[in-house]
Design a protein around this motif. Sequence first.
Motif, short mmCIF file in Angstrom:
data_model
loop_
_atom_site.label_atom_id
_atom_site.label_comp_id
_atom_site.label_asym_id
_atom_site.label_seq_id
_atom_site.Cartn_x
_atom_site.Cartn_y
_atom_site.Cartn_z
N LEU A 145 0.81 -1.22 0.00
CA LEU A 145 0.00 0.00 0.00
C LEU A 145 0.84 1.27 0.00
O LEU A 145 1.96 1.28 0.53
CB LEU A 145 -0.91 -0.01 1.24
N ARG A 147 -0.04 4.05 1.60
CA ARG A 147 -0.11 4.70 2.91
C ARG A 147 -0.31 3.66 4.00
O ARG A 147 -0.90 2.60 3.74
CB ARG A 147 -1.31 5.67 2.92
N LEU A 149 -1.79 1.48 6.99
CA LEU A 149 -3.15 1.13 7.41
C LEU A 149 -3.48 1.93 8.67
O LEU A 149 -2.61 2.17 9.51
CB LEU A 149 -3.22 -0.38 7.73
N ASP A 150 -4.76 2.33 8.82
CA ASP A 150 -5.11 3.11 10.02
C ASP A 150 -5.84 2.26 11.07
O ASP A 150 -6.26 2.77 12.10
CB ASP A 150 -5.92 4.36 9.65
N GLU A 153 -9.61 -0.56 8.57
CA GLU A 153 -9.92 -1.22 7.30
C GLU A 153 -10.49 -2.63 7.49
O GLU A 153 -11.42 -3.03 6.78
CB GLU A 153 -8.68 -1.30 6.40
N THR A 182 2.29 -1.16 5.88
CA THR A 182 1.89 -0.93 4.47
C THR A 182 1.76 -2.22 3.65
O THR A 182 1.73 -2.15 2.42
CB THR A 182 2.91 -0.01 3.76
N PHE A 200 -9.31 -1.01 -1.52
CA PHE A 200 -8.40 -0.12 -0.78
C PHE A 200 -8.66 1.34 -1.14
O PHE A 200 -8.57 2.23 -0.29
CB PHE A 200 -6.95 -0.53 -1.01
N ASN A 205 -6.97 4.44 0.54
CA ASN A 205 -5.58 4.03 0.33
C ASN A 205 -5.35 3.77 -1.16
O ASN A 205 -6.24 3.96 -1.99
CB ASN A 205 -5.25 2.79 1.18
N HIS A 206 -4.17 3.29 -1.49
CA HIS A 206 -3.84 3.01 -2.89
C HIS A 206 -2.93 1.79 -2.94
O HIS A 206 -1.95 1.73 -2.19
CB HIS A 206 -3.14 4.24 -3.50
N GLU A 208 -0.11 -0.30 -4.40
CA GLU A 208 1.06 -0.07 -5.26
C GLU A 208 1.52 -1.36 -5.95
O GLU A 208 2.06 -1.32 -7.05
CB GLU A 208 2.21 0.51 -4.45
#
Length: 251
Positions: A145, A147, A149-150, A153, A182, A200, A205-206, A208
């Motif tokens: 990812l 960013r 993870l918070d 999720e 990440t 995501f 998020n994104h 990658e």
Amino acid sequence: MSVVVRLDRLLANMGYGSRREVQQMVRAGQIRLDGAPVTVADMKIAASQDLAQRMTVRGHRLDPPPGVVLMLHKPLGVTCSHKDAGPLVYSLLPPRWRSREPAISTVGRLDKETTGLLLLTDDGDLLHRIISPKRHVPKRYLATLARPLDGSEGARFASGTLMLEGDEKPVAPAVLEPLSPTTAHLTVTEGRYHQVRRMFAAVGNHVEALHRDRIGALALPDDLAPGSYGLLGEAEVAAIFAAPEGPAASN
Ligand code: URA
């Protein structure tokens, strides 16, 4: 269970040439069964998988007869399509296999930029059993990812209420297993377009990098290099429908 077919038709459908060309190969003694040349081109033969051990064509072992199931380690940058421009997953198989009838097709698709476990088969019933939404076959992805993870999720993915942009129904509950801030495994049971990337994105998020490492209890072996493939046996095909061990088993 194997079907009984005419040898010339079987080999023509396996991409060895037209029926006439196969008949010529028989006349030239180029097809051998159990060590002896075949003399009758339209002989009836059971198209069982063991034929690949018993028959040779021009000195080479016969390709796998119909009923093929392959596991391919999809590399980056190849497309799961029979016709798109650019490199296709089918170009990773022997050229003759691309003229087979029934055709060998991917079981669902991975994006061009996704790597990992991809199944291919010429068995339409099996293909539909694996991708059928009713079967809930779990597919596990390793997502890298952009960013961290918070922490919220996992619950959102498990809720069964997460909506993806453009879709009318929420995604079915999915299991998130964080591995680092990440990276995470995400196990889903549907096969929606760009599903993992869109999930995501839906939580801000994104993705990658994305890699599929498991379908059901069938894992991509560490020693199967990107671009390589192997034939699956009965036990491995059964593993597709078996529950995997670990948290994702609760899916
Ligand atoms: N989800 C995606 O976003 N891409 C894939 O290739 C597979 C699942």
